[in-house]
Design a protein around this motif. Sequence first.
Motif, PDB file in Angstrom:
ATOM      1  N   ALA A 113      -2.274   2.401  -7.165  1.00  0.00           N
ATOM      2  CA  ALA A 113      -1.818   1.610  -6.023  1.00  0.00           C
ATOM      3  C   ALA A 113      -2.153   2.264  -4.699  1.00  0.00           C
ATOM      4  CB  ALA A 113      -0.310   1.372  -6.112  1.00  0.00           C
ATOM      5  N   ARG A 114      -2.505   3.521  -4.719  1.00  0.00           N
ATOM      6  CA  ARG A 114      -2.800   4.276  -3.494  1.00  0.00           C
ATOM      7  C   ARG A 114      -4.305   4.321  -3.268  1.00  0.00           C
ATOM      8  NH1 ARG A 114      -0.959   9.116  -0.921  1.00  0.00           N
ATOM      9  NH2 ARG A 114      -1.973   9.076   1.122  1.00  0.00           N
ATOM     10  N   SER A 115      -4.720   4.154  -2.015  1.00  0.00           N
ATOM     11  CA  SER A 115      -6.154   4.173  -1.702  1.00  0.00           C
ATOM     12  C   SER A 115      -6.726   5.576  -1.796  1.00  0.00           C
ATOM     13  CB  SER A 115      -6.401   3.607  -0.303  1.00  0.00           C
ATOM     14  OG  SER A 115      -5.715   4.368   0.677  1.00  0.00           O
ATOM     15  N   LEU A 155      11.652  -1.874  -9.472  1.00  0.00           N
ATOM     16  CA  LEU A 155      10.417  -2.109 -10.223  1.00  0.00           C
ATOM     17  C   LEU A 155       9.200  -2.037  -9.303  1.00  0.00           C
ATOM     18  CD1 LEU A 155       8.887  -2.935 -12.769  1.00  0.00           C
ATOM     19  CD2 LEU A 155       9.377  -5.333 -12.187  1.00  0.00           C
ATOM     20  N   GLY A 156       9.296  -2.651  -8.128  1.00  0.00           N
ATOM     21  CA  GLY A 156       8.199  -2.584  -7.171  1.00  0.00           C
ATOM     22  C   GLY A 156       7.908  -1.169  -6.727  1.00  0.00           C
ATOM     23  N   THR A 157       8.951  -0.368  -6.554  1.00  0.00           N
ATOM     24  CA  THR A 157       8.768   1.036  -6.171  1.00  0.00           C
ATOM     25  C   THR A 157       7.987   1.793  -7.242  1.00  0.00           C
ATOM     26  OG1 THR A 157      10.860   0.998  -4.931  1.00  0.00           O
ATOM     27  CG2 THR A 157       9.956   3.157  -5.515  1.00  0.00           C
ATOM     28  N   LEU A 158       8.364   1.583  -8.503  1.00  0.00           N
ATOM     29  CA  LEU A 158       7.674   2.262  -9.598  1.00  0.00           C
ATOM     30  C   LEU A 158       6.204   1.854  -9.671  1.00  0.00           C
ATOM     31  CD1 LEU A 158      10.422   2.034 -12.378  1.00  0.00           C
ATOM     32  CD2 LEU A 158       9.865   3.992 -10.927  1.00  0.00           C
ATOM     33  N   LEU A 159       5.926   0.575  -9.440  1.00  0.00           N
ATOM     34  CA  LEU A 159       4.540   0.111  -9.475  1.00  0.00           C
ATOM     35  C   LEU A 159       3.725   0.702  -8.324  1.00  0.00           C
ATOM     36  CD1 LEU A 159       5.039  -3.660 -10.390  1.00  0.00           C
ATOM     37  CD2 LEU A 159       4.208  -1.827 -11.877  1.00  0.00           C
ATOM     38  N   LEU A 160       4.334   0.774  -7.147  1.00  0.00           N
ATOM     39  CA  LEU A 160       3.620   1.324  -5.996  1.00  0.00           C
ATOM     40  C   LEU A 160       3.445   2.837  -6.088  1.00  0.00           C
ATOM     41  CD1 LEU A 160       5.208  -0.779  -3.099  1.00  0.00           C
ATOM     42  CD2 LEU A 160       2.885  -0.957  -4.013  1.00  0.00           C
ATOM     43  N   GLU A 184      -6.348   9.771  -3.161  1.00  0.00           N
ATOM     44  CA  GLU A 184      -5.985  10.414  -4.411  1.00  0.00           C
ATOM     45  C   GLU A 184      -4.505  10.779  -4.406  1.00  0.00           C
ATOM     46  OE1 GLU A 184      -8.445  13.732  -5.198  1.00  0.00           O
ATOM     47  OE2 GLU A 184     -10.308  12.577  -5.331  1.00  0.00           O
ATOM     48  N   GLY A 185      -3.905  10.772  -5.581  1.00  0.00           N
ATOM     49  CA  GLY A 185      -2.502  11.119  -5.690  1.00  0.00           C
ATOM     50  C   GLY A 185      -1.608   9.906  -5.549  1.00  0.00           C
ATOM     51  N   ARG A 186      -0.325  10.132  -5.715  1.00  0.00           N
ATOM     52  CA  ARG A 186       0.654   9.060  -5.644  1.00  0.00           C
ATOM     53  C   ARG A 186       1.166   8.876  -4.221  1.00  0.00           C
ATOM     54  NH1 ARG A 186       4.451  10.263 -10.987  1.00  0.00           N
ATOM     55  NH2 ARG A 186       2.809   9.947 -12.545  1.00  0.00           N
ATOM     56  N   ALA A 187       1.749   7.713  -3.994  1.00  0.00           N
ATOM     57  CA  ALA A 187       2.345   7.425  -2.688  1.00  0.00           C
ATOM     58  C   ALA A 187       3.635   8.214  -2.514  1.00  0.00           C
ATOM     59  CB  ALA A 187       2.620   5.928  -2.573  1.00  0.00           C
ATOM     60  N   ASP A 188       4.025   8.395  -1.284  1.00  0.00           N
ATOM     61  CA  ASP A 188       5.305   9.028  -0.989  1.00  0.00           C
ATOM     62  C   ASP A 188       6.438   8.149  -1.501  1.00  0.00           C
ATOM     63  OD1 ASP A 188       6.946  11.070   0.691  1.00  0.00           O
ATOM     64  OD2 ASP A 188       7.639   9.109   1.398  1.00  0.00           O
ATOM     65  N   LEU A 189       7.465   8.748  -2.088  1.00  0.00           N
ATOM     66  CA  LEU A 189       8.556   7.995  -2.699  1.00  0.00           C
ATOM     67  C   LEU A 189       9.266   7.095  -1.693  1.00  0.00           C
ATOM     68  CD1 LEU A 189      10.443   7.310  -5.037  1.00  0.00           C
ATOM     69  CD2 LEU A 189      11.764   9.380  -4.485  1.00  0.00           C
ATOM     70  N   THR A 249      -4.930   0.453   4.865  1.00  0.00           N
ATOM     71  CA  THR A 249      -5.607   1.704   4.522  1.00  0.00           C
ATOM     72  C   THR A 249      -4.832   2.557   3.522  1.00  0.00           C
ATOM     73  OG1 THR A 249      -4.596   2.807   6.450  1.00  0.00           O
ATOM     74  CG2 THR A 249      -6.771   1.799   6.752  1.00  0.00           C
ATOM     75  N   TYR A 250      -3.514   2.506   3.558  1.00  0.00           N
ATOM     76  CA  TYR A 250      -2.700   3.360   2.688  1.00  0.00           C
ATOM     77  C   TYR A 250      -2.721   2.858   1.249  1.00  0.00           C
ATOM     78  CZ  TYR A 250       1.196   6.372   1.281  1.00  0.00           C
ATOM     79  OH  TYR A 250       1.974   7.330   0.665  1.00  0.00           O
ATOM     80  N   TRP A 251      -2.668   1.536   1.080  1.00  0.00           N
ATOM     81  CA  TRP A 251      -2.617   0.953  -0.258  1.00  0.00           C
ATOM     82  C   TRP A 251      -4.002   0.473  -0.681  1.00  0.00           C
ATOM     83  CZ3 TRP A 251       1.731   2.437  -2.192  1.00  0.00           C
ATOM     84  CH2 TRP A 251       2.874   2.499  -1.403  1.00  0.00           C
ATOM     85  N   SER A 252      -4.303   0.634  -1.943  1.00  0.00           N
ATOM     86  CA  SER A 252      -5.550   0.144  -2.516  1.00  0.00           C
ATOM     87  C   SER A 252      -5.455  -1.369  -2.714  1.00  0.00           C
ATOM     88  CB  SER A 252      -5.803   0.824  -3.861  1.00  0.00           C
ATOM     89  OG  SER A 252      -4.825   0.404  -4.806  1.00  0.00           O
TER      90      SER A 252
END
Length: 448
Positions: free
Chosen positions: A37-39, A27-32, A41-46, A69-72
């Motif tokens: 959740a990313r500072s 669940l935490g992975t899906l939220l991140l 543009e685009g999604r975080a690396d899986l 810096t990586y996470w918003s």
Amino acid sequence: MPRPRIPAAIAHPVRLLPLTFFALVVLGTLLLLLPVARSAEGRADLVDAFFTSASAVTVTGLASVDTSTYWSPTGQAIILVLVEIGGLGIVALATVLGLFIGGRLGLRTRLVAQADMHVVNIGEVRPLFRRVAVTMFGFQAVIAAILTTRYRLAYFDDLPTALWHGVFDSVMAFNNAGFSLNSDSLVGYAGDGLIIIPICVAVFIGAMGFPVLAELFKEWRTPDRWTIHTRLTVWGSLGLLVFGALTFLALEWANPDTLAPMSVHDKLVTGIEGGIMPRSGGLNSFDWGAVSGETLAIGTILMFIGGGSASTAGGIKVTTFLLLAFVILAELRGDPEVTVGNRSVGPAVVRTALSIALLSVMLVTSMTLLIMILTDFPFDEVLFETTSAFATVGLSTGLTPQLPDSAKLVLAVLMFIGRVGTIAAASAFVLRRRAPRYHLPEEQPIIG
């Protein structure tokens, strides 16, 4: 309408515990992975999202990317919530909510809670969870107020920023997680006793274990009435704190990359940190990649021992370590029983302690070798990183962000097993235990 039945294959508490934690990691992975959740543009690396989620749920704090810096702010808030839930325990949180809402506990819930919190008497589960909630949130609020005040007066110009840093660091400290809103963790506050000491106190208290805190609350004036578990945890934790701080100061006092440039006051404050954080704290005001090889070895040992049972700390636990010392002492003396003070310890407890220690050694060793095969990093740095992951500490020499995805997944597995527990993880696949109907003839193999 009938309630859905949990399949018998997963209903056993020992198996349900790791499955529940794994579900939260997913669940935490899906939220991140959400773009918010990313500072950038685009999604975080899986892999980074999964690694961060596993590190947060297991209250480790190892980071494959820079949290600041990586996470918003939204991503950082998700990490904070995952750490809070992981520290309290999935079952503990559900039980506390159930108490507040309905006031009832099902037998299965109480059994799972008993497995998670290591409560001996099942009747102790309900009052323990009430004390857990009050202790955890109350203590974090006090530490957050202290840190917020200091941050506002000395480091930040606005109250909201100081409050956010104070709350975040308080949650991370009490839950023994190493995430930080600063790229260099606590390096910017090195030697500041009004920040480092409260954080160290929160780490130390969080690593004691809730059953110990509950007993100390009632019996702190009468140490002679403490249980063996409380005695081993309290005196063992204090002893390891003194040992860790003194050895750290002795080994790093003249190191130009760590303590040498500091004043005597700052050295002493940092020395206390050096004795507490390897026990499972994970936050640091100096570069662990710059310490001497001897300090790195001492830190690895302290991480492997860990904190108290049923706490936010990891490792094999200080009670396991000290109990094995008493086993060795009894064997050297030729005593027929293992005794601690005026109490004897049963053979089942001794077998469990031996199993935990041997399984942990085997796991850390094998995963260290596996990462060395996958990478070209030296043995001491890899061992430090794998021990930090297994003991859910979060300290790093800077190696984790440099690892390939395959090695990061290895560390994620170590963090998960370290949080759930070696015995629980192993027993989850071996649930059927039958009493023997006969006793085999004994034989004495040559030992040693």
